[in-house]
Scaffold this motif. Sequence first.
Motif, mmCIF file in Angstrom:
data_model
loop_
_atom_site.group_PDB
_atom_site.id
_atom_site.type_symbol
_atom_site.label_atom_id
_atom_site.label_comp_id
_atom_site.label_asym_id
_atom_site.label_seq_id
_atom_site.Cartn_x
_atom_site.Cartn_y
_atom_site.Cartn_z
ATOM 1 N N GLY A 170 -6.162 -1.090 -15.765
ATOM 2 C CA GLY A 170 -6.046 -1.380 -14.054
ATOM 3 C C GLY A 170 -7.872 -0.912 -13.268
ATOM 4 O O GLY A 170 -7.313 -0.838 -12.123
ATOM 5 N N ASP A 171 -8.404 -0.083 -14.336
ATOM 6 C CA ASP A 171 -9.458 0.602 -13.694
ATOM 7 C C ASP A 171 -9.200 1.694 -12.675
ATOM 8 O O ASP A 171 -9.845 1.162 -11.397
ATOM 9 N N TYR A 172 -8.547 2.609 -13.193
ATOM 10 C CA TYR A 172 -8.434 3.566 -12.402
ATOM 11 C C TYR A 172 -9.218 4.976 -13.404
ATOM 12 O O TYR A 172 -8.961 4.732 -14.775
ATOM 13 N N PRO A 173 -8.852 6.146 -12.438
ATOM 14 C CA PRO A 173 -8.620 7.376 -13.392
ATOM 15 C C PRO A 173 -7.676 7.195 -14.477
ATOM 16 O O PRO A 173 -6.187 7.293 -13.637
ATOM 17 N N PRO A 174 -7.726 7.989 -15.704
ATOM 18 C CA PRO A 174 -6.401 8.139 -16.326
ATOM 19 C C PRO A 174 -5.617 8.994 -16.086
ATOM 20 O O PRO A 174 -5.770 9.906 -14.842
ATOM 21 N N HIS A 175 -4.399 8.452 -15.786
ATOM 22 C CA HIS A 175 -3.350 8.965 -15.582
ATOM 23 C C HIS A 175 -1.912 8.190 -15.605
ATOM 24 O O HIS A 175 -1.961 7.116 -16.132
ATOM 25 N N LEU A 176 -0.812 9.329 -15.303
ATOM 26 C CA LEU A 176 0.267 8.309 -16.065
ATOM 27 C C LEU A 176 1.229 8.220 -14.558
ATOM 28 O O LEU A 176 1.398 8.882 -13.879
ATOM 29 N N HIS A 177 1.631 6.510 -14.681
ATOM 30 C CA HIS A 177 2.335 6.130 -13.364
ATOM 31 C C HIS A 177 3.597 6.157 -13.618
ATOM 32 O O HIS A 177 4.336 5.469 -14.774
ATOM 33 N N PHE A 178 4.488 7.520 -13.002
ATOM 34 C CA PHE A 178 6.188 7.551 -13.646
ATOM 35 C C PHE A 178 6.699 7.015 -12.582
ATOM 36 O O PHE A 178 7.011 7.707 -11.182
ATOM 37 N N GLN A 179 7.826 5.924 -12.999
ATOM 38 C CA GLN A 179 8.974 6.001 -12.034
ATOM 39 C C GLN A 179 10.008 5.391 -12.279
ATOM 40 O O GLN A 179 10.397 5.563 -13.475
ATOM 41 N N PRO B 211 14.326 6.194 -6.086
ATOM 42 C CA PRO B 211 14.499 7.061 -5.512
ATOM 43 C C PRO B 211 13.371 8.221 -6.607
ATOM 44 O O PRO B 211 12.513 7.794 -7.095
ATOM 45 N N ASP B 212 12.867 9.195 -5.762
ATOM 46 C CA ASP B 212 12.330 10.158 -6.296
ATOM 47 C C ASP B 212 11.943 10.718 -7.253
ATOM 48 O O ASP B 212 12.780 11.367 -7.905
ATOM 49 N N PRO B 213 10.667 10.577 -8.161
ATOM 50 C CA PRO B 213 11.232 10.671 -10.063
ATOM 51 C C PRO B 213 10.686 12.167 -9.866
ATOM 52 O O PRO B 213 11.399 13.175 -10.746
ATOM 53 N N ASN B 214 10.363 13.042 -8.596
ATOM 54 C CA ASN B 214 10.475 14.564 -8.443
ATOM 55 C C ASN B 214 11.911 15.003 -8.460
ATOM 56 O O ASN B 214 12.014 16.653 -8.832
ATOM 57 N N ASN C 30 0.828 -1.207 0.414
ATOM 58 C CA ASN C 30 -0.390 -0.377 -0.556
ATOM 59 C C ASN C 30 0.514 1.588 0.224
ATOM 60 O O ASN C 30 0.375 2.228 0.058
ATOM 61 N N ILE C 31 2.171 1.022 -0.471
ATOM 62 C CA ILE C 31 2.990 2.476 0.210
ATOM 63 C C ILE C 31 3.303 2.421 -1.193
ATOM 64 O O ILE C 31 4.435 1.814 -2.374
ATOM 65 N N HIS C 32 2.989 3.910 -2.353
ATOM 66 C CA HIS C 32 3.168 4.186 -3.156
ATOM 67 C C HIS C 32 4.360 4.594 -4.023
ATOM 68 O O HIS C 32 5.478 5.382 -3.266
ATOM 69 N N LEU C 33 5.249 3.982 -4.879
ATOM 70 C CA LEU C 33 6.848 4.328 -5.190
ATOM 71 C C LEU C 33 6.790 4.911 -6.418
ATOM 72 O O LEU C 33 8.120 5.558 -6.490
ATOM 73 N N GLY C 34 5.881 5.082 -7.323
ATOM 74 C CA GLY C 34 6.397 6.049 -8.260
ATOM 75 C C GLY C 34 5.108 7.483 -7.700
ATOM 76 O O GLY C 34 4.980 7.670 -6.855
ATOM 77 N N THR D 272 12.913 4.250 -16.841
ATOM 78 C CA THR D 272 12.443 5.242 -16.389
ATOM 79 C C THR D 272 11.022 4.248 -16.611
ATOM 80 O O THR D 272 11.307 3.741 -17.665
ATOM 81 N N LEU D 273 9.963 4.493 -15.804
ATOM 82 C CA LEU D 273 9.074 2.980 -16.111
ATOM 83 C C LEU D 273 7.608 4.167 -16.326
ATOM 84 O O LEU D 273 7.226 5.272 -15.645
ATOM 85 N N TYR D 274 6.961 3.520 -17.783
ATOM 86 C CA TYR D 274 5.038 4.497 -17.713
ATOM 87 C C TYR D 274 4.046 3.448 -17.778
ATOM 88 O O TYR D 274 3.558 2.470 -18.328
ATOM 89 N N GLY D 275 3.395 3.323 -16.596
ATOM 90 C CA GLY D 275 2.057 3.046 -16.449
ATOM 91 C C GLY D 275 0.905 3.283 -16.524
ATOM 92 O O GLY D 275 0.596 4.566 -16.536
#
Length: 232
Positions: A186-195, A224-227, A99-103, A151-154
């Motif tokens: 994956g049944d989410y509101p549209p968004h980019l997961h960037f990691q 590490p922090d993508p930001n 439950n801890i988000h990594l991206g 870099t990962l784009y989900g």
Amino acid sequence: MEIFFMPISNFENLLKSLQAESLFDFIITANNFTPLDLSIHNDELKTVNISSSNDLEQFIWKHITAHNAKVAYGGYLELRGIYQRSIYFNQQNTELERNIHLGLDLWIEAETPIFAPLEGSIHSFKNNTNYGDYGPALILKHDISNFTFYTLYGHLSLDSITQIKVGAEVKQGEQIATLGTAEVNGDYPPHLHFQILKDIQDYEGDYPGVCNKADLEFYQLNCPDPNLLLKL
């Protein structure tokens, strides 16, 4: 599996020093992006059915509109309740519940074009179809200043992974994908997961984007922090 980690300060300094292109077709300014808290600590979410992608999408777009922005972003190391809806993340042992988000999530409309922030090559891609998973995902490999990282784009569209080839070169600023809808992402509101990944290990087209408390130290080092790169 034992993994060698380069000194984290060196890698973080590299990420900070790089001039990344925007992931979208508009520049990064404070007016275009607004932070969003989707953690269990956000009391506003207590009135939202976060198991419903439609209800969560309404909440997110209300937030974006209220801040006169184009994108809502956030989520790195955020403790979230949204994953409780899926057995893909749940464990009876709370120490093992993922439950801890990594991206970093960037919430924006479906079919939004996505651009490569750095030059690289296509490492792998895959449609991850578990409920609550990435759906179509793409991983780029980067070799910069004697560092190799990924870099990962989900949560992409299916079209994003139908006509690409492993090993193909990608230029900085080149369009690499479009965002998918809830039906494929994956049944989410549209968004980019960037990691960002220092070591891809043996993964192809996939890498954990959410971890449990027991494994947090490892994943915090490897992701590490993508930001640091995006500088939102």
